[in-house]
Scaffold this active site. Structure first.
Site, PDB file in Angstrom:
ATOM      1  N   ASP A   1       0.854  -1.187   0.000  1.00 57.72           N
ATOM      2  CA  ASP A   1       0.000   0.000   0.000  1.00 57.72           C
ATOM      3  C   ASP A   1       0.889   1.236   0.000  1.00 57.72           C
ATOM      4  O   ASP A   1       1.768   1.377   0.866  1.00 57.72           O
ATOM      5  CB  ASP A   1      -0.898  -0.007   1.238  1.00 57.72           C
ATOM      6  CG  ASP A   1      -2.000   1.042   1.166  1.00 57.72           C
ATOM      7  OD1 ASP A   1      -2.433   1.366   0.049  1.00 57.72           O
ATOM      8  OD2 ASP A   1      -2.427   1.521   2.229  1.00 57.72           O
TER       9      ASP A   1
ATOM     10  N   TYR B   1       1.201   5.691  -0.548  1.00 64.84           N
ATOM     11  CA  TYR B   1       0.700   6.899   0.106  1.00 64.84           C
ATOM     12  C   TYR B   1       0.904   8.044  -0.874  1.00 64.84           C
ATOM     13  O   TYR B   1       1.608   8.996  -0.615  1.00 64.84           O
ATOM     14  CB  TYR B   1       1.516   7.108   1.392  1.00 64.84           C
ATOM     15  CG  TYR B   1       0.977   8.078   2.409  1.00 64.84           C
ATOM     16  CD1 TYR B   1      -0.343   8.047   2.841  1.00 64.84           C
ATOM     17  CD2 TYR B   1       1.832   9.028   2.992  1.00 64.84           C
ATOM     18  CE1 TYR B   1      -0.805   8.920   3.810  1.00 64.84           C
ATOM     19  CE2 TYR B   1       1.396   9.906   3.961  1.00 64.84           C
ATOM     20  CZ  TYR B   1       0.069   9.854   4.368  1.00 64.84           C
ATOM     21  OH  TYR B   1      -0.380  10.716   5.338  1.00 64.84           O
TER      22      TYR B   1
ATOM     23  N   HIS C   1      -4.110  14.043   0.215  1.00 64.99           N
ATOM     24  CA  HIS C   1      -4.403  13.183   1.366  1.00 64.99           C
ATOM     25  C   HIS C   1      -3.271  13.261   2.388  1.00 64.99           C
ATOM     26  O   HIS C   1      -3.508  13.417   3.599  1.00 64.99           O
ATOM     27  CB  HIS C   1      -4.608  11.741   0.919  1.00 64.99           C
ATOM     28  CG  HIS C   1      -4.706  10.777   2.052  1.00 64.99           C
ATOM     29  ND1 HIS C   1      -5.778  10.759   2.921  1.00 64.99           N
ATOM     30  CD2 HIS C   1      -3.862   9.797   2.483  1.00 64.99           C
ATOM     31  CE1 HIS C   1      -5.595   9.816   3.836  1.00 64.99           C
ATOM     32  NE2 HIS C   1      -4.441   9.219   3.588  1.00 64.99           N
TER      33      HIS C   1
ATOM     34  N   GLU D   1     -10.661   3.728   2.833  1.00 68.18           N
ATOM     35  CA  GLU D   1      -9.664   4.446   2.039  1.00 68.18           C
ATOM     36  C   GLU D   1      -9.964   4.182   0.574  1.00 68.18           C
ATOM     37  O   GLU D   1      -9.958   3.031   0.124  1.00 68.18           O
ATOM     38  CB  GLU D   1      -8.238   4.023   2.408  1.00 68.18           C
ATOM     39  CG  GLU D   1      -7.847   4.446   3.809  1.00 68.18           C
ATOM     40  CD  GLU D   1      -6.369   4.268   4.115  1.00 68.18           C
ATOM     41  OE1 GLU D   1      -5.651   3.718   3.253  1.00 68.18           O
ATOM     42  OE2 GLU D   1      -5.949   4.671   5.206  1.00 68.18           O
TER      43      GLU D   1
ATOM     44  N   GLU E   1      -9.000   3.919  -2.994  1.00 66.31           N
ATOM     45  CA  GLU E   1      -7.718   3.708  -3.660  1.00 66.31           C
ATOM     46  C   GLU E   1      -7.894   3.054  -5.031  1.00 66.31           C
ATOM     47  O   GLU E   1      -8.928   2.459  -5.332  1.00 66.31           O
ATOM     48  CB  GLU E   1      -6.809   2.826  -2.789  1.00 66.31           C
ATOM     49  CG  GLU E   1      -6.620   3.344  -1.371  1.00 66.31           C
ATOM     50  CD  GLU E   1      -5.508   2.658  -0.624  1.00 66.31           C
ATOM     51  OE1 GLU E   1      -4.626   2.047  -1.274  1.00 66.31           O
ATOM     52  OE2 GLU E   1      -5.504   2.729   0.618  1.00 66.31           O
TER      53      GLU E   1
ATOM     54  N   ASP F   1      -9.177   0.086   1.286  1.00 65.18           N
ATOM     55  CA  ASP F   1      -8.252  -0.405   2.312  1.00 65.18           C
ATOM     56  C   ASP F   1      -8.767   0.071   3.673  1.00 65.18           C
ATOM     57  O   ASP F   1      -8.367   1.107   4.183  1.00 65.18           O
ATOM     58  CB  ASP F   1      -6.839   0.103   2.032  1.00 65.18           C
ATOM     59  CG  ASP F   1      -5.795  -0.668   2.806  1.00 65.18           C
ATOM     60  OD1 ASP F   1      -6.053  -1.816   3.173  1.00 65.18           O
ATOM     61  OD2 ASP F   1      -4.712  -0.109   3.053  1.00 65.18           O
TER      62      ASP F   1
ATOM     63  N   ARG G   1      -8.824   3.626  12.746  1.00 63.33           N
ATOM     64  CA  ARG G   1      -7.955   4.763  13.051  1.00 63.33           C
ATOM     65  C   ARG G   1      -7.506   4.784  14.509  1.00 63.33           C
ATOM     66  O   ARG G   1      -6.373   5.217  14.786  1.00 63.33           O
ATOM     67  CB  ARG G   1      -8.679   6.069  12.713  1.00 63.33           C
ATOM     68  CG  ARG G   1      -9.111   6.212  11.265  1.00 63.33           C
ATOM     69  CD  ARG G   1      -7.942   6.247  10.317  1.00 63.33           C
ATOM     70  NE  ARG G   1      -8.384   6.485   8.941  1.00 63.33           N
ATOM     71  CZ  ARG G   1      -7.585   6.476   7.887  1.00 63.33           C
ATOM     72  NH1 ARG G   1      -6.294   6.218   8.036  1.00 63.33           N
ATOM     73  NH2 ARG G   1      -8.075   6.684   6.673  1.00 63.33           N
TER      74      ARG G   1
ATOM     75  N   GLN H   1      -4.863   2.113  14.895  1.00 60.32           N
ATOM     76  CA  GLN H   1      -3.686   2.561  14.140  1.00 60.32           C
ATOM     77  C   GLN H   1      -2.918   3.650  14.901  1.00 60.32           C
ATOM     78  O   GLN H   1      -1.683   3.634  14.956  1.00 60.32           O
ATOM     79  CB  GLN H   1      -4.125   3.079  12.775  1.00 60.32           C
ATOM     80  CG  GLN H   1      -2.992   3.491  11.860  1.00 60.32           C
ATOM     81  CD  GLN H   1      -3.495   3.964  10.496  1.00 60.32           C
ATOM     82  OE1 GLN H   1      -4.700   4.089  10.267  1.00 60.32           O
ATOM     83  NE2 GLN H   1      -2.584   4.213   9.598  1.00 60.32           N
TER      84      GLN H   1
ATOM     85  N   TYR I   1       1.071   2.599  15.633  1.00 65.21           N
ATOM     86  CA  TYR I   1       1.894   2.790  14.429  1.00 65.21           C
ATOM     87  C   TYR I   1       3.316   3.278  14.702  1.00 65.21           C
ATOM     88  O   TYR I   1       4.190   3.124  13.841  1.00 65.21           O
ATOM     89  CB  TYR I   1       1.193   3.727  13.435  1.00 65.21           C
ATOM     90  CG  TYR I   1       1.378   5.197  13.685  1.00 65.21           C
ATOM     91  CD1 TYR I   1       2.322   5.936  12.961  1.00 65.21           C
ATOM     92  CD2 TYR I   1       0.609   5.871  14.628  1.00 65.21           C
ATOM     93  CE1 TYR I   1       2.490   7.286  13.166  1.00 65.21           C
ATOM     94  CE2 TYR I   1       0.766   7.221  14.849  1.00 65.21           C
ATOM     95  CZ  TYR I   1       1.704   7.921  14.121  1.00 65.21           C
ATOM     96  OH  TYR I   1       1.863   9.267  14.334  1.00 65.21           O
TER      97      TYR I   1
ATOM     98  N   LYS J   1      -4.818  -1.951  10.065  1.00 68.14           N
ATOM     99  CA  LYS J   1      -4.974  -2.001   8.613  1.00 68.14           C
ATOM    100  C   LYS J   1      -5.136  -3.411   8.057  1.00 68.14           C
ATOM    101  O   LYS J   1      -5.709  -3.584   6.974  1.00 68.14           O
ATOM    102  CB  LYS J   1      -3.740  -1.364   7.953  1.00 68.14           C
ATOM    103  CG  LYS J   1      -3.530   0.095   8.283  1.00 68.14           C
ATOM    104  CD  LYS J   1      -4.540   0.969   7.591  1.00 68.14           C
ATOM    105  CE  LYS J   1      -4.351   0.914   6.084  1.00 68.14           C
ATOM    106  NZ  LYS J   1      -5.336   1.764   5.390  1.00 68.14           N
TER     107      LYS J   1
ATOM    108  N   THR K   1      -8.958  -5.786   3.298  1.00 67.07           N
ATOM    109  CA  THR K   1      -8.783  -4.897   2.153  1.00 67.07           C
ATOM    110  C   THR K   1      -9.673  -5.437   1.041  1.00 67.07           C
ATOM    111  O   THR K   1      -9.528  -6.592   0.649  1.00 67.07           O
ATOM    112  CB  THR K   1      -7.321  -4.864   1.671  1.00 67.07           C
ATOM    113  OG1 THR K   1      -6.486  -4.393   2.728  1.00 67.07           O
ATOM    114  CG2 THR K   1      -7.165  -3.967   0.452  1.00 67.07           C
TER     115      THR K   1
ATOM    116  N   THR L   1      -4.868   6.357  -0.184  1.00 71.18           N
ATOM    117  CA  THR L   1      -6.091   7.145  -0.283  1.00 71.18           C
ATOM    118  C   THR L   1      -5.951   8.267  -1.304  1.00 71.18           C
ATOM    119  O   THR L   1      -4.951   8.990  -1.327  1.00 71.18           O
ATOM    120  CB  THR L   1      -6.440   7.757   1.086  1.00 71.18           C
ATOM    121  OG1 THR L   1      -6.473   6.713   2.065  1.00 71.18           O
ATOM    122  CG2 THR L   1      -7.784   8.450   1.041  1.00 71.18           C
TER     123      THR L   1
ATOM    124  N   GLU M   1     -10.807  12.362   6.807  1.00 70.17           N
ATOM    125  CA  GLU M   1     -10.739  13.690   6.209  1.00 70.17           C
ATOM    126  C   GLU M   1     -12.122  14.315   6.055  1.00 70.17           C
ATOM    127  O   GLU M   1     -12.301  15.507   6.315  1.00 70.17           O
ATOM    128  CB  GLU M   1     -10.068  13.608   4.840  1.00 70.17           C
ATOM    129  CG  GLU M   1      -8.624  13.129   4.873  1.00 70.17           C
ATOM    130  CD  GLU M   1      -8.149  12.706   3.497  1.00 70.17           C
ATOM    131  OE1 GLU M   1      -7.566  13.554   2.801  1.00 70.17           O
ATOM    132  OE2 GLU M   1      -8.360  11.537   3.124  1.00 70.17           O
TER     133      GLU M   1
END
Length: 437
Positions: free
Chosen positions: A128, A130, A135, A201, A203, A235, A239, A242, A246, A255, A259, A361, A375
C-alpha cells in the site's frame, strides 16, 4: 467497435474495456472470463475450442485456472494478442467463429446475473502506497500542523508499506469490525475493544505481470509493460487502533483486518486514452525533480472518476439509494503506478505475477473530494449530514460502503464497477484487558 451482443448505450463494459475476472456458475468451478455489458464471456470455453491460445499452441490452458496469475505471467505481448483476438471474436463485423455458432455462444456467454465473482488473483504480496499529495497533506496537517504536513521524504519517493495479502477480499465480502488496543486517553493506560473509528480508504490498485528477478530492479522504460491492469481498492482502516500502534514501525493491526478489491481487472491498454500529464515534478511547479530512476516521460496520471457512497442500515430498510459522500479522481495521485512499481523494486526486491499494489487514499483539494472519513469529518470534528437527518463521522455497524469508478471521454466509457463491503458487529472478547467504553 460494435459488439454482436446488445449493450446499454451507457455501458462502461464495451469492447474498448473487456476487463478480466474470475467467476463461477452453478455446478461449474471458478475460471477466467471477460465482461461485456451484462454478460461474461467464458475464456475457458473459448480456449478449449481453440479460439484463443494465450500461451501459444500446445503449451497448456491458461484460463481454466481459478486465478489470473498464469495469464499475468505471460507478459504484455500475450495480453495484447488475447485482447485483440477477443475484440475480433466479439465484434459484429469480426471473426464469425463465436458470433455464428449458436451452440458455442450458449456455452461461452453467461448472463452476469448468473455468476459468482471471486478474487481475480492469488495475491502473494500486497503493498500500500501513500501517493496522493492532498491526502498526505490533510493527514499531516491534522497531526503535525500545516507547516509540517508533508514529511521531508514525501516529494522525493513514493512512500509505502507492506500490507497483508491473506485478508484481501473480493467485493461484497462483509467486514467484521476489528478489535484491538486503543488509547483514547493519553493520560490513561490502553484499553481493548472494538474499533470506534472505523474508516475507508478510496484507492486504485494494480496487479503486477511477469515481475522481475531478485536483485534485478525494473527500469522505468519497462514498468508500464509490467502492469497487467487495475482494480478499485477499499483499504479499510481502524484509526484508533492505528494511532496507538503505528509508532515506530507503521501500520499493522489497524490495517490488516480487511482490504476489499473490485472483481473486474481493467487492462492497462483500455486506459491508454485516459492518460494525462499530472502535476509537474520539477521546479516549474515548485517541486523537487525525482532522482533519475524515478523520472517518467509524460503522461503519468490517469483521468478516472471515483465515487464513495454510503448506505446505512436505515437507508436499506427504507429502500433509499446509497448517498454519495465524496467524488474524487485518480489524477489526484502525485506518484504514478509506474513510479510506485519502479521504486518498489529499485533495491532488488522481486515483484511476482499477481502481486497487488495500491495507491493509498486518493483525495482532491475540496472537502467533497476527500477519500476517507478521517478527512471528510476532519478527524471527527465535522459530522457528515445524511439525507434522512442522520450523521456520520466514522462507520457504524450495518453501514455499507460502495466505491465506484469510470473513465469517460466523449462517447468512450471504461467502467470499473464497484467494490462494496458491509460492516458487521465485532465478535471479540475482552482478551484480558479493560474494554473500551
Amino acid at each position: 467497435m460494435t459488439p454482436f451482443l446488445d449493450l446499454a448505450s451507457d455501458s462502461g463494459f464495451g469492447l474498448a474495456n473487456l476487463p478480466y475476472g474470475v467467476f463461477s456458475t452453478a455446478g461449474h468451478p471458478a475460471r477466467v472470463g471477460v465482461r461485456l455489458g451484462d454478460w461474461v464471456v467464458d475464456l475457458d470455453v473459448l480456449e478449449q475450442h481453440g479460439l484463443i491460445a494465450a500461451a501459444g499452441a500446445g503449451r497448456g490452458p491458461v484460463f481454466s485456472h481459478a486465478s489470473l496469475n498464469a495469464f499475468m505471467a505471460l507478459g504484455a505481448d500475450a495480453w495484447d494478442a488475447v485482447r485483440s483476438r477477443l475484440q475480433d471474436l466479439l465484434r459484429a463485423d469480426g471473426a464469425p467463429d463465436l458470433r455464428d455458432s449458436a451452440t458455442l455462444r450458449e456455452h461461452a456467454i453467461v448472463p452476469l446475473a448468473d455468476v459468482t465473482m471471486h478474487l481475480p488473483a492469488e495475491i502473494g504480496d500486497y503493498t500500500d502506497f501513500y501517493s496522493s499529495r492532498q491526502h498526505a497533506t490533510n493527514v499531516g496537517t491534522m497531526f503535525r500542523g500545516p507547516e509540517n504536513a508533508l514529511m521531508p521524504n514525501w516529494l522525493h519517493l513514493p512512500v509505502g508499506y507492506h500490507g497483508r495479502a491473506s485478508s484481501v477480499v473480493v467485493s461484497g465480502t462483509d467486514v467484521v469490525r476489528p478489535s484491538g488496543q486503543q488509547r483514547p486517553d493519553d493520560d490513561a493506560p490502553p484499553v481493548f475493544g472494538p474499533s470506534k473509528l472505523l474508516d475507508i480508504e478510496l484507492e486504485l490498485g494494480f496487479f503486477v505481470g511477469p515481475g522481475n528477478d531478485l536483485g534485478s530492479p525494473l527500469p522505468m522504460a519497462e514498468a508500464g509493460r509490467q502492469i497487467f491492469g487495475f482494480v478499485l481498492v477499499n483499504d479499510w482502516s481502524a484509526r484508533d487502533i492505528q494511532k496507538w500502534e503505528y509508532v515506530p514501525l507503521g501500520p499493522f493491526l489497524g490495517k490488516n483486518f480487511a482490504t476489499s478489491v473490485s472483481p473486474w481487472v481493467v487492462p492497462y491498454a483500455a486506459l491508454e486514452p485516459f492518460r494525462i500529464p499530472g502535476e509537474a515534478q520539477d521546479a516549474s511547479a515548485g517541486n523537487p525533480e525525482p532522482l533519475p530512476y524515478l523520472r517518467q516521460p509524460e503522461p503519468r496520471s490517469l483521468d478516472i472518476d471515483l465515487t464513495v457512497a454510503l448506505e446505512t442500515a436505515a437507508m436499506r430498510e427504507a429502500g433509499a439509494d446509497p448517498h454519495v459522500v465524496a467524488t474524487s479522481n485518480a489524477k489526484n495521485l502525485y506518484w504514478s503506478p509506474e513510479q510506485q512499481l519502479v521504486h518498489h523494486t529499485v533495491n532488488g526486491c522481486n515483484a511476482r505475477p499477481g502481486d497487488l499494489m495500491a495507491s493509498g487514499t486518493i483525495s482532491g483539494e475540496e472537502p467533497g473530494s476527500y477519500g476517507s472519513f478521517l478527512e471528510l469529518s476532519w478527524r471527527g470534528t465535522r459530522p457528515l449530514s445524511l439525507p434522512d437527518g442522520d450523521t456520520r463521522t466514522f462507520l457504524r455497524d450495518g453501514d455499507r460502503v460502495l466505491l465506484s469508478g469510470e473513465a469517460v471521454r466523449g462517447d468512450l466509457r471504461i467502467g470499473f464497477g464497484e467494490v462494496t463491503g458491509t460492516i458487521l458487529p465485532s465478535d471479540s472478547t475482552a482478551g484480558g484487558l479493560p474494554l473500551a467504553s
